[in-house]
Design a protein around this motif. Structure first.
Motif, PDB file in Angstrom:
ATOM      1  N   ARG A 183       1.016 -11.050   0.889  1.00  0.00           N
ATOM      2  CA  ARG A 183       2.147 -10.509   0.142  1.00  0.00           C
ATOM      3  C   ARG A 183       1.690  -9.627  -1.022  1.00  0.00           C
ATOM      4  O   ARG A 183       2.433  -8.766  -1.486  1.00  0.00           O
ATOM      5  CB  ARG A 183       3.037 -11.645  -0.369  1.00  0.00           C
ATOM      6  CG  ARG A 183       3.808 -12.342   0.739  1.00  0.00           C
ATOM      7  CD  ARG A 183       4.724 -13.422   0.188  1.00  0.00           C
ATOM      8  NE  ARG A 183       5.498 -14.068   1.230  1.00  0.00           N
ATOM      9  CZ  ARG A 183       6.661 -13.620   1.702  1.00  0.00           C
ATOM     10  NH1 ARG A 183       7.171 -12.503   1.212  1.00  0.00           N
ATOM     11  NH2 ARG A 183       7.291 -14.281   2.653  1.00  0.00           N
ATOM     12  N   GLN A 184       0.446  -9.840  -1.481  1.00  0.00           N
ATOM     13  CA  GLN A 184      -0.088  -8.998  -2.558  1.00  0.00           C
ATOM     14  C   GLN A 184      -0.411  -7.581  -2.061  1.00  0.00           C
ATOM     15  O   GLN A 184      -0.634  -6.685  -2.868  1.00  0.00           O
ATOM     16  CB  GLN A 184      -1.367  -9.621  -3.138  1.00  0.00           C
ATOM     17  CG  GLN A 184      -1.145 -10.928  -3.891  1.00  0.00           C
ATOM     18  CD  GLN A 184      -2.456 -11.524  -4.359  1.00  0.00           C
ATOM     19  OE1 GLN A 184      -2.947 -12.491  -3.796  1.00  0.00           O
ATOM     20  NE2 GLN A 184      -3.040 -10.940  -5.395  1.00  0.00           N
ATOM     21  N   LEU A 185      -0.410  -7.419  -0.753  1.00  0.00           N
ATOM     22  CA  LEU A 185      -0.774  -6.114  -0.193  1.00  0.00           C
ATOM     23  C   LEU A 185       0.445  -5.227   0.050  1.00  0.00           C
ATOM     24  O   LEU A 185       0.297  -4.081   0.476  1.00  0.00           O
ATOM     25  CB  LEU A 185      -1.530  -6.304   1.128  1.00  0.00           C
ATOM     26  CG  LEU A 185      -2.764  -7.219   1.068  1.00  0.00           C
ATOM     27  CD1 LEU A 185      -3.435  -7.275   2.433  1.00  0.00           C
ATOM     28  CD2 LEU A 185      -3.738  -6.724   0.008  1.00  0.00           C
ATOM     29  N   GLY A 186       1.617  -5.740  -0.263  1.00  0.00           N
ATOM     30  CA  GLY A 186       2.827  -4.968   0.005  1.00  0.00           C
ATOM     31  C   GLY A 186       2.933  -3.700  -0.822  1.00  0.00           C
ATOM     32  O   GLY A 186       3.631  -2.755  -0.424  1.00  0.00           O
ATOM     33  N   SER A 189      -1.494   1.119  -0.668  1.00  0.00           N
ATOM     34  CA  SER A 189      -1.429   2.268   0.241  1.00  0.00           C
ATOM     35  C   SER A 189      -2.562   2.134   1.258  1.00  0.00           C
ATOM     36  O   SER A 189      -3.745   2.221   0.896  1.00  0.00           O
ATOM     37  CB  SER A 189      -1.566   3.578  -0.539  1.00  0.00           C
ATOM     38  OG  SER A 189      -1.630   4.680   0.346  1.00  0.00           O
ATOM     39  N   PHE A 190      -2.214   1.914   2.513  1.00  0.00           N
ATOM     40  CA  PHE A 190      -3.220   1.708   3.560  1.00  0.00           C
ATOM     41  C   PHE A 190      -3.616   3.038   4.202  1.00  0.00           C
ATOM     42  O   PHE A 190      -2.764   3.885   4.504  1.00  0.00           O
ATOM     43  CB  PHE A 190      -2.699   0.758   4.640  1.00  0.00           C
ATOM     44  CG  PHE A 190      -2.833  -0.687   4.268  1.00  0.00           C
ATOM     45  CD1 PHE A 190      -3.882  -1.447   4.732  1.00  0.00           C
ATOM     46  CD2 PHE A 190      -1.887  -1.285   3.429  1.00  0.00           C
ATOM     47  CE1 PHE A 190      -4.009  -2.784   4.381  1.00  0.00           C
ATOM     48  CE2 PHE A 190      -2.002  -2.617   3.075  1.00  0.00           C
ATOM     49  CZ  PHE A 190      -3.072  -3.366   3.552  1.00  0.00           C
ATOM     50  N   ILE A 191      -4.916   3.208   4.378  1.00  0.00           N
ATOM     51  CA  ILE A 191      -5.442   4.342   5.131  1.00  0.00           C
ATOM     52  C   ILE A 191      -5.626   3.854   6.561  1.00  0.00           C
ATOM     53  O   ILE A 191      -6.399   2.921   6.807  1.00  0.00           O
ATOM     54  CB  ILE A 191      -6.786   4.843   4.550  1.00  0.00           C
ATOM     55  CG1 ILE A 191      -6.673   4.999   3.020  1.00  0.00           C
ATOM     56  CG2 ILE A 191      -7.187   6.136   5.221  1.00  0.00           C
ATOM     57  CD1 ILE A 191      -5.552   5.926   2.573  1.00  0.00           C
ATOM     58  N   ALA A 192      -4.918   4.429   7.492  1.00  0.00           N
ATOM     59  CA  ALA A 192      -4.871   3.898   8.856  1.00  0.00           C
ATOM     60  C   ALA A 192      -5.454   4.873   9.870  1.00  0.00           C
ATOM     61  O   ALA A 192      -5.554   6.074   9.627  1.00  0.00           O
ATOM     62  CB  ALA A 192      -3.425   3.565   9.224  1.00  0.00           C
ATOM     63  N   LEU A 214       4.167  -2.660   5.017  1.00  0.00           N
ATOM     64  CA  LEU A 214       2.843  -2.110   5.361  1.00  0.00           C
ATOM     65  C   LEU A 214       2.951  -0.598   5.181  1.00  0.00           C
ATOM     66  O   LEU A 214       3.495   0.107   6.037  1.00  0.00           O
ATOM     67  CB  LEU A 214       2.455  -2.470   6.790  1.00  0.00           C
ATOM     68  CG  LEU A 214       1.138  -1.881   7.311  1.00  0.00           C
ATOM     69  CD1 LEU A 214      -0.034  -2.283   6.431  1.00  0.00           C
ATOM     70  CD2 LEU A 214       0.884  -2.320   8.758  1.00  0.00           C
ATOM     71  N   ASN A 215       2.430  -0.129   4.057  1.00  0.00           N
ATOM     72  CA  ASN A 215       2.583   1.283   3.711  1.00  0.00           C
ATOM     73  C   ASN A 215       1.372   2.087   4.208  1.00  0.00           C
ATOM     74  O   ASN A 215       0.288   2.022   3.643  1.00  0.00           O
ATOM     75  CB  ASN A 215       2.703   1.431   2.189  1.00  0.00           C
ATOM     76  CG  ASN A 215       3.837   0.570   1.631  1.00  0.00           C
ATOM     77  OD1 ASN A 215       4.969   0.667   2.092  1.00  0.00           O
ATOM     78  ND2 ASN A 215       3.519  -0.275   0.660  1.00  0.00           N
ATOM     79  N   GLY A 235      -6.693   4.399  -1.677  1.00  0.00           N
ATOM     80  CA  GLY A 235      -6.073   3.352  -0.899  1.00  0.00           C
ATOM     81  C   GLY A 235      -7.029   2.262  -0.435  1.00  0.00           C
ATOM     82  O   GLY A 235      -8.157   2.119  -0.927  1.00  0.00           O
ATOM     83  N   VAL A 236      -6.542   1.489   0.563  1.00  0.00           N
ATOM     84  CA  VAL A 236      -7.288   0.356   1.106  1.00  0.00           C
ATOM     85  C   VAL A 236      -7.232   0.473   2.629  1.00  0.00           C
ATOM     86  O   VAL A 236      -6.508   1.308   3.182  1.00  0.00           O
ATOM     87  CB  VAL A 236      -6.667  -0.979   0.648  1.00  0.00           C
ATOM     88  CG1 VAL A 236      -6.707  -1.093  -0.871  1.00  0.00           C
ATOM     89  CG2 VAL A 236      -5.214  -1.113   1.152  1.00  0.00           C
ATOM     90  N   ALA A 237      -7.988  -0.401   3.316  1.00  0.00           N
ATOM     91  CA  ALA A 237      -7.996  -0.291   4.777  1.00  0.00           C
ATOM     92  C   ALA A 237      -8.327  -1.615   5.428  1.00  0.00           C
ATOM     93  O   ALA A 237      -8.988  -2.484   4.839  1.00  0.00           O
ATOM     94  CB  ALA A 237      -8.998   0.776   5.220  1.00  0.00           C
ATOM     95  N   LEU A 238      -7.864  -1.768   6.653  1.00  0.00           N
ATOM     96  CA  LEU A 238      -8.260  -2.849   7.548  1.00  0.00           C
ATOM     97  C   LEU A 238      -9.074  -2.229   8.675  1.00  0.00           C
ATOM     98  O   LEU A 238      -8.561  -1.385   9.423  1.00  0.00           O
ATOM     99  CB  LEU A 238      -7.020  -3.562   8.109  1.00  0.00           C
ATOM    100  CG  LEU A 238      -6.270  -4.477   7.132  1.00  0.00           C
ATOM    101  CD1 LEU A 238      -4.888  -4.811   7.673  1.00  0.00           C
ATOM    102  CD2 LEU A 238      -7.062  -5.756   6.891  1.00  0.00           C
ATOM    103  N   VAL A 239     -10.330  -2.631   8.773  1.00  0.00           N
ATOM    104  CA  VAL A 239     -11.232  -2.007   9.753  1.00  0.00           C
ATOM    105  C   VAL A 239     -12.079  -3.074  10.443  1.00  0.00           C
ATOM    106  O   VAL A 239     -12.264  -4.180   9.906  1.00  0.00           O
ATOM    107  CB  VAL A 239     -12.168  -0.978   9.071  1.00  0.00           C
ATOM    108  CG1 VAL A 239     -11.385   0.198   8.527  1.00  0.00           C
ATOM    109  CG2 VAL A 239     -12.979  -1.644   7.965  1.00  0.00           C
TER     110      VAL A 239
END
Length: 306
Positions: A183-186, A189-192, A214-215, A235-239
């Motif tokens: 919820r802290q990630l709402g 800004s995600f780099i996808a 999920l922005n 931003g941040v990312a999931l990789v």
């Protein structure tokens, strides 16, 4: 005419006589003479001057000698080449992988090249969804995928377990945290990655499940671009964890645990189920198995479960 006839013919030429040729070939002289007569009948021309006892060639014999030497030479080359393939002194290995799964191959290829330096290796960049078709049409021999191929004509073994990780740049406020909730990630800004994939759909579903926005304000065409953009402070990312090992070691990115986002991907090596593998591919599979045994997790070598 066959190669045995040509071999007898050249023996007569080189030994300058039928009796010496028969001795060399461990045959009787009448048998050698019969073979030469059959060859002459097939060609329709005499090959030796009958008045000569030393196997003097006619013009037709001289011409045939050149071709016979070439054909027997090619047989020797073919035999030698096949033996080299068996002994892995030559050969070619063709593998399909995408930008991400290719990273798994690097340490394995390093070991394979050490053991089989004379085998040429081509790793072809391919969309994972296309790799099963490439295997079936035999344009590649092996493929690395992140899913169990649905076609029964393809079999796969799991070779690597890779977690999806949440990364930020070292100056990001979350970089100081060991763990954050989803919820802290709402507000982040995600780099996808702009390629729609099962992983992307799974991440979106998890954010929806936890009722968290999920922005994805920036989408890029490659994992390398995503890593660099986040490292620059965007931003941040999931990789996949495999893709950021070096950046984490160098401190260019920081990994932060997100308990609700525990996602692991199984990398699998796929091949045609009933197709025979080249000697090079068989050797490569042995290297995969030995690397898994020596290094342990996350490397593995086990049958995939559908």
């Amino acid at each position: 005419m066959d190669l045995a006839q040509l071999e007898t013919f050249l023996a007569v030429v080189e030994e300058r006589g039928f009796s010496r040729a028969a001795s060399r070939l461990h045959r009787t002289q009448p048998a050698v003479s019969h073979t030469i007569r059959r060859l002459e009948d097939e060609i329709g021309e005499p090959l030796f001057e009958r008045s000569s006892r030393e196997g003097t060639l006619t013009a037709s014999g001289e011409l045939l000698r050149e071709y016979a030497e070439r054909m027997l030479g090619l047989r020797r080359e073919a035999t030698s080449a096949l033996e080299q393939l068996r002994s892995l002194e030559r050969g070619r290995l063709h593998i399909a992988a995408n930008e991400y799964t290719c990273l798994y191959l690097l340490p394995v290829l390093d070991e394979f090249r050490r053991l089989c330096p004379h085998v040429s290796v081509l790793v072809e960049r391919a969309f994972a969804s296309r790799i099963p078709d490439q295997l079936l049409d035999r344009s590649v021999e092996l493929g690395v995928v992140t899913f169990t191929p649905p076609d029964a004509a393809i079999e796969a073994v799991s070779v690597y377990t890779d977690p999806v990780v949440f990364v930020v740049n070292p100056r990001h406020p979350l970089a100081r945290e060991k763990e954050v909730g989803i919820r802290q990630l709402g507000a982040e800004s995600f780099i996808a990655h702009n390629v729609v994939s099962p992983l992307r759909r799974r991440v979106i579903a998890l954010f929806e499940q936890h009722q968290t926005p999920l922005n994805m304000y920036v989408e890029l065409p490659s994992l390398e671009a995503i890593k660099r953009f986040v490292a620059m402070g965007n931003g941040v990312a999931l990789v996949p964890g495999l893709t950021v090992q070096q950046e984490l070691e160098r401190g260019e990115l920081v990994q932060v645990a997100v308990p609700e986002l525990k996602i692991e991907r199984q990398l699998m090596l796929a091949r045609r189920r009933h197709g025979s593998l080249s000697y090079a591919a068989q050797a490569f599979l042995k290297v995969l198995e030995s690397v898994a045994a020596e290094r342990g997790a996350p490397f593995c070598y086990r049958s995939a479960v559908s």
